[in-house]
Scaffold this active site. Structure first.
Site, PDB file in Angstrom:
ATOM      1  N   ASP A 114       0.841  -1.157   0.045  1.00  0.00           N
ATOM      2  CA  ASP A 114      -0.081   0.115  -0.017  1.00  0.00           C
ATOM      3  C   ASP A 114       0.992   1.173  -0.069  1.00  0.00           C
ATOM      4  OD1 ASP A 114      -2.120  -1.785   0.123  1.00  0.00           O
ATOM      5  OD2 ASP A 114      -2.772  -1.284   2.272  1.00  0.00           O
ATOM      6  N   GLU A 174      -6.962  -3.524  -3.380  1.00  0.00           N
ATOM      7  CA  GLU A 174      -8.217  -3.335  -2.664  1.00  0.00           C
ATOM      8  C   GLU A 174      -9.074  -2.129  -2.909  1.00  0.00           C
ATOM      9  OE1 GLU A 174      -9.945  -4.505   1.595  1.00  0.00           O
ATOM     10  OE2 GLU A 174      -8.064  -3.524   1.541  1.00  0.00           O
ATOM     11  N   GLU A 224      -7.834   4.994  -3.881  1.00  0.00           N
ATOM     12  CA  GLU A 224      -6.528   5.648  -3.179  1.00  0.00           C
ATOM     13  C   GLU A 224      -5.306   5.782  -4.168  1.00  0.00           C
ATOM     14  OE1 GLU A 224      -6.766   5.172   1.521  1.00  0.00           O
ATOM     15  OE2 GLU A 224      -7.127   3.209   0.555  1.00  0.00           O
TER      16      GLU A 224
END
EC number: 3.2.1.39
Length: 1145
Positions: free
Chosen positions: A892, A969, A973
């Site tokens: 991430d 996911e 973002e």
């Protein structure tokens, strides 16, 4: 009679061409070309120009005429998304003396793209050259008819050069592409092996599903902030009128332009060869007739010598006359109005040229700076503005060159380009920096062991790439370079295994979902070794794997019997989009091909179209799937052959140093073998991404494949994904093969005979910092009541100690979101409410908060990982790789860092408008985050190229160094990161970064709407999952409608909202109105009233993308409750976004 004339004309043309050579014959094959009766004659004339009617050749020609059919009955002969059927057994037989016929294939239903092929074959003795026109019709548009061009005279060996021309768009969305010329010839088939009985047991793929663990921390949190009492706040009683914000009002000062004037403020820049002190006094007469005359007197004293210059008159361009609208606690603000009056500027000449140019841009203070060998700073004093009328105002200010280095009034040039962002033309992939990251990041290694044999020769290693599973654990998880899946086989059979994906093999299921009766997931079975590259010397105890040459789009796998055997080894290059899986046998290895399924039939196919040193085999497995196997020998060797030892083993007759074996799933139409034949012997070894932009908006990027070996077409075969097809340009337009292979989760891939795939995109420059949706048609406007509510919300939310709040958060993800939230409040105060005093106070608070991170004093400090090459969290140094959402192991990073970069862009933007240099002072720290997640160039040797964003896949992969399949996911973002680097690039003057961020957004707009966001007319993803409206977790080989922190059975807001947050101006570039509206109607409307948490605000702000009225009413409600806000979302920004969208729609 008309039909007879057409027939005669056809015969005339064939005779004319036939007479060119005694041995050359022409065979024209047209596949399912439907034409209407009135156009039949014109069609024939196009095929046979300049041929008189009535001439007979005596050569029989068959023309099949299909009556006009309704549009919904017209079907094409080939499809870019074929159904999975058994392979045709009949081999192509083309002979010079055969009677040509029009061939009508069985129509293949398709949802996404259709293709019709018209081909002309020129034969000389045994060898034929096929020229083909292919029409791609996207999204089930009506087909168009394509025609052949006049044929060039061909020799028996095909001319393989490509033909350069652009796509030919038609009104119905079809694009006509022309393939590279390829050779075909009479194919002779001989049986090597044919099973007379079947084994007692056969392999059955596993269809068991591995459920997603939902135990991770919820990314939406309502952690309390550290409150404080503010002495400065917005005085809402002084807001007297509405405000309209124009694009010009948000333009940053450009250091190459010397004069700035907007919104009632002036920034005056003089140019000199030395440091200077400046004093500027200005006065605007109340008696000015046109409101645009400005008198300035400037005296500049140089340190070494004195040069006097007087600026006597500047009449400002009247298109930028201030139109003052309202006052607040600290300033009179203005917007720009148009006028037809002309402007002029009179300067008294001096011995030094003090002004190079004049421009009128947005500024919130008066600043004076000097360009020289060293930059002198200036401090701005407060300005006093008295609003007299719409066209005149008194203004006076005093400027001093003495300034604190940290003052917000500093002004220094940033960026290296003389071009503005709006017209930048150049390289999209310039290195951001090639220096070591700042020393504030301690040098250390993450506690993850790299397996023996993994070596990248000192270069940074990609941590989020398709090949990452080869670096982790037992190294036996699958990798997906696409279109094939591969893995290291270490049980039963020993080598490197290959499998393809078949639509009929997909496994669908439903579990823990809010959509009863709808599949919540589908996946492709793994570890099904249809073929395994091996050697007779490999065994359980004598097989070693090396992984090297790891780059942006490729890696090299090397197998040998032992780790120290440098002479006998098998190389398998892995490259995204590779059309063949290739094994190169070196030394004294005897080739072996295994199969878990077993081989039912093996045949050798010979053809003069193949290179003389290439052997072609067709293997039919026991599951009735056919594979093509090409064996390329260093020299023609009549002794080498593949032999069948048993059902599961194909063995080379002897070792050959430099032997190449290539495998590919056989095409649905055996006629398309010719493209694999034309590529056999050449293979791709790597690929690079490059690109450029013209005038800031017209962008192009391409994959350039490096190759080895030799093929008859001098090209390899590579495959493109569905999102590539709509933007394809360049030479690949001439290289379409019509072959399609099913990918894992991205629909059908299309084959091209080329070593380069090039694409074009348009970058949207209108979307920057302030609210925007695609439905907005007017200027960004706010009413008096809206401004008062915005000011009230901002006063409440800014009553916080931002630095203390973010310092103690136990995740850089959460602290980054909070930092970005306050940055957006700062933006609203500066640009919409336009309160200068509160802006400066909030700006200083943001600078203090950033010091927590730039000084590395947060809960989990960052470090520079010398093992993989990256700036990462120290959260795993105590042994927990899952802490901080796994950030230490590169999970991430674009999500986390995107918030910091976006916040920095806003702080730098506002500070720069006030004359400051915060962005310049902190550029190295922020750029280190950009470089870690999105380094654009191999020239920067401290980070891998493009860690997160996969340029081939068209989106990022979030998962880092964890043994699982790559996944993402939160598409939103990932989008936020791209928007952040676009804005940061704008602020620091890195136009390449700014344009690259814009290009990433444009690419994601395509890929997200094919793979992640499901409208009812989506034709890429399986129809079984479309009612979910969103993918959930998108894996390399699986789509799962869930999240890692909860299931939609209990919380459907999780799976939808994680693909929304944060809502910013860039959201609407990707989350199209039609999709958002459909998702809301079909899904969110059914559960929104049951959501009572921070997810509520996320869903409601997303609503502003199509229904800003309802969205604004929610955030403006008198019954407002802060529990509806995530830590990363403010009511201030939500009101500003929804109101702006509402008023301009």
């Amino acid at each position: 009679m008309l039909f007879k004339s057409v027939l005669l004309s056809t015969l005339i043309a064939v005779q004319a061409l036939a007479e060119n050579s005694a041995h050359q014959e022409i065979v024209t094959v047209t596949k399912t070309t439907h034409i209407s009766n009135p156009c039949l004659e014109n069609y024939a004339k196009k095929l046979l120009p300049n041929n008189p009617t009535g001439l007979t050749t005596g050569i029989p020609i068959v023309i099949v005429y299909a009556p006009q059919q309704p549009d919904n009955q017209v079907k094409q002969s080939e499809s870019l998304q074929p159904t999975q059927s058994s392979k045709a057994q009949q081999q192509q037989q083309i002979q010079g003396s055969s009677v040509p016929a029009s061939i009508h294939d069985t129509p293949t239903p398709t949802d996404h793209t259709k293709i019709t092929v018209t081909s002309t074959t020129i034969c000389n003795q045994k060898v034929c050259t096929v020229k083909t026109f292919s029409t791609i019709i996207s999204h089930s548009e009506s087909p168009t008819t394509t025609t052949t061009t006049k044929q060039n005279e061909e020799k028996s060996i095909a001319d393989t050069k490509s033909f350069t021309h652009k796509a030919l768009p038609s009104s119905n969305g079809a694009v006509t592409l022309k393939t590279t010329s390829v050779k075909t010839a009479l194919t002779t088939t001989s049986t090597v092996f044919s099973a007379t009985s079947l084994p007692s047991t056969t392999y059955t793929p596993s269809t068991s599903v591995s459920l997603v663990s939902t135990t991770k921390k919820n990314p939406v949190s309502s952690q309390s902030v550290v409150s404080t009492t503010k002495t400065i706040s917005i005085n809402t009683s002084l807001i007297t009128d509405a405000v309209t914000i124009t694009k010009e009002a948000t333009t940053l000062p450009n250091s190459k332009h010397s004069s700035i004037f907007t919104n009632g403020s002036i920034s005056f820049i003089s140019t000199s060869a030395n440091k200077v002190k400046s004093t500027v006094t200005s006065d605007i007469s109340n008696n000015s007739q046109n409101g645009s005359s400005l008198s300035l007197t400037s005296t500049i004293n140089q340190l070494a010598s004195i040069t006097n210059s007087t600026l006597t008159t500047i009449t400002k361009p009247t298109s930028l006359v201030p139109d003052f609208s309202y006052t607040n606690s600290s300033r009179v603000s203005s917007t720009m109005r148009n006028s037809s009056e002309e402007s002029s500027m009179v300067l008294e000449k001096s011995s030094s040229k003090l002004l190079s140019s004049t421009s009128f841009l947005n500024s919130s203070s008066i600043a004076s700076t000097t360009e020289s060998s060293e930059l002198a700073s200036a401090t701005t004093s407060d300005s006093s503005l008295n609003h007299s009328s719409s066209s005149s105002v008194e203004l006076s200010s005093s400027l001093s060159s003495e300034a604190d280095s940290s003052s917000s009034s500093e002004s220094v040039e940033t960026g290296s380009s003389d071009e503005t962002a709006s017209n930048y033309s150049g390289d999209l992939f310039k290195a951001i920096d090639t220096n070591a990251p700042p020393t504030v990041f301690a040098r250390s290694e993450i506690p993850l062991t790299i397996p023996a044999g993994v070596d990248n020769n000192g270069k940074p290693i990609g941590t989020n790439k398709f090949y990452t599973n080869l670096l982790l654990g037992n190294q036996d998880f699958m990798v997906y370079p696409l279109p094939y899946g591969l893995y290291w086989s270490k049980t039963s059979y020993y080598g490197f295994a290959v499998q393809h994906n078949n639509v009929s093999d997909r496994v669908f299921g439903s579990i823990n979902t809010n959509n009863k009766g709808v599949a919540s997931y589908y996946f492709n079975p793994t570890n099904n070794a249809e073929l395994i590259f091996s050697a007779t010397s490999f065994s359980k105890d004598s097989m070693h794997m090396k992984v090297s040459q790891m780059a942006e789009l490729s890696a090299l796998v090397t197998l040998s019997s032992s780790s120290n055997d440098e002479s006998n080894y098998l190389d398998i290059p892995l490259v995204q989009g590779m059309g063949f899986v290739t094994g190169i046998y070196n030394g004294n290895l005897t080739p072996l091909l295994n199969s878990l399924f077993g081989v039912k039939d093996l045949s050798l196919e010979t053809s003069d179209a193949l290179l003389s040193n290439v052997l072609k085999y067709r293997a039919t497995l026991l599951n009735n799937v056919q594979w093509l196997i090409y064996v390329t020998l260093p020299d023609k060797d009549t002794d080498f052959k593949l032999e069948v030892e048993d059902f599961y083993n194909l063995k080379g007759s002897k070792p050959v140093d430099g032997l190449i074996i290539q495998v590919a799933i056989a095409p649905e139409d055996n006629d398309n073998d010719k493209y694999y034949d034309a590529a056999a012997g050449m293979y791709v070894t790597g690929a690079t991404v490059s690109g450029s932009v013209s005038q800031g908006t017209a962008a192009s990027y391409k994959f350039s494949y490096t190759t080895a070996g030799k093929s008859s077409s001098n090209n390899p075969i590579v495959f493109a994904l569905p999102h590539h097809m709509d933007s394809l340009t360049g030479s690949a337009l001439d290289a379409l093969t019509g072959i399609t292979v099913t990918s894992t989760t991205k629909g059908e891939m299309t084959g091209f005979l080329t070593n380069e795939l090039e694409f074009s995109e348009t970058i949207n420059q209108d979307v920057e910092f302030l609210p925007w949706t695609e439905n907005m048609t007017g200027s960004l406007t706010y009413t008096k009541d809206q401004l008062e509510l915005l000011a009230s919300a901002a006063n409440k939310e800014l009553a916080a100690n931002i630095a203390a709040t973010v310092k103690n958060m136990n995740s850089n993800y959460f602290s980054g979101k909070v930092l970005d939230k306050y940055a957006q409040i700062l933006l609203v105060v500066s640009e919409i409410i336009q309160d200068e005093e509160v802006t400066k106070d909030a700006l200083n608070a943001m600078k203090d908060a950033f010091k927590v991170f730039t000084q590395n004093k947060q809960y989990y400090p960052l470090m520079y990982d010398t093992k993989f090459g990256g700036v990462t969290s120290t959260s795993a140094q105590d042994g927990d790789p899952n802490a901080d959402f796994g950030s230490a192991y590169y999970n991430d990073h674009d999500f986390h860092y995107g918030y910091f970069i976006h916040a920095a862009a806003i702080v730098g933007y506002v500070d720069k408008k006030l004359g400051g240099t915060w962005a310049q002072s902190n550029k190295d720290w922020v750029n280190s985050l950009v470089r870690d997640a999105s380094n654009p160039s191999a020239d920067d040797t401290y980070f891998p190229v493009s860690r997160m964003f996969d340029w081939f896949s068209g989106h990022s992969w979030a998962t880092g160094l964890f043994v699982t399949y790559k996944n993402i996911e939160s598409s939103s973002e990932s989008l936020h990161f791209a928007a952040a680097i676009k804005l940061w690039g704008k602020v620091v003057g890195d136009q390449s970064m700014e344009a690259r961020g814009g290009l990433m957004i444009s690419i994601m707009a395509r890929s997200f709407n094919m793979y992640f966001y499901y409208k009812s007319d989506n034709t890429v993803e399986p129809k079984q999952i479309l009612p979910n409206k969103v993918s959930g977790i998108f894996f390399e080989n699986k789509v799962d409608y869930t999240t890692f922190f909860g299931t939609p059975a209990d919380h459907p807001e999780y799976v939808h909202g994680i693909h929304m947050l944060p809502i910013t101006p860039s959201s609407s570039l990707v989350r199209k109105t039609s999709y958002v509206q459909e998702e809301w109607k079909d899904q969110i409307a059914g559960f929104i009233d049951n959501v009572d948490s921070g997810w509520t605000g996320i869903l409601r702000l997303n609503q502003a993308l199509f229904d800003p009225k309802s969205s604004y009413e929610f955030f403006a409600s008198n019954n407002w409750d802060d529990k509806w806000l995530d830590n990363g979302q403010s009511r201030t920004w939500s009101l500003a976004f929804a109101a702006g969208a509402l008023n301009a729609s």
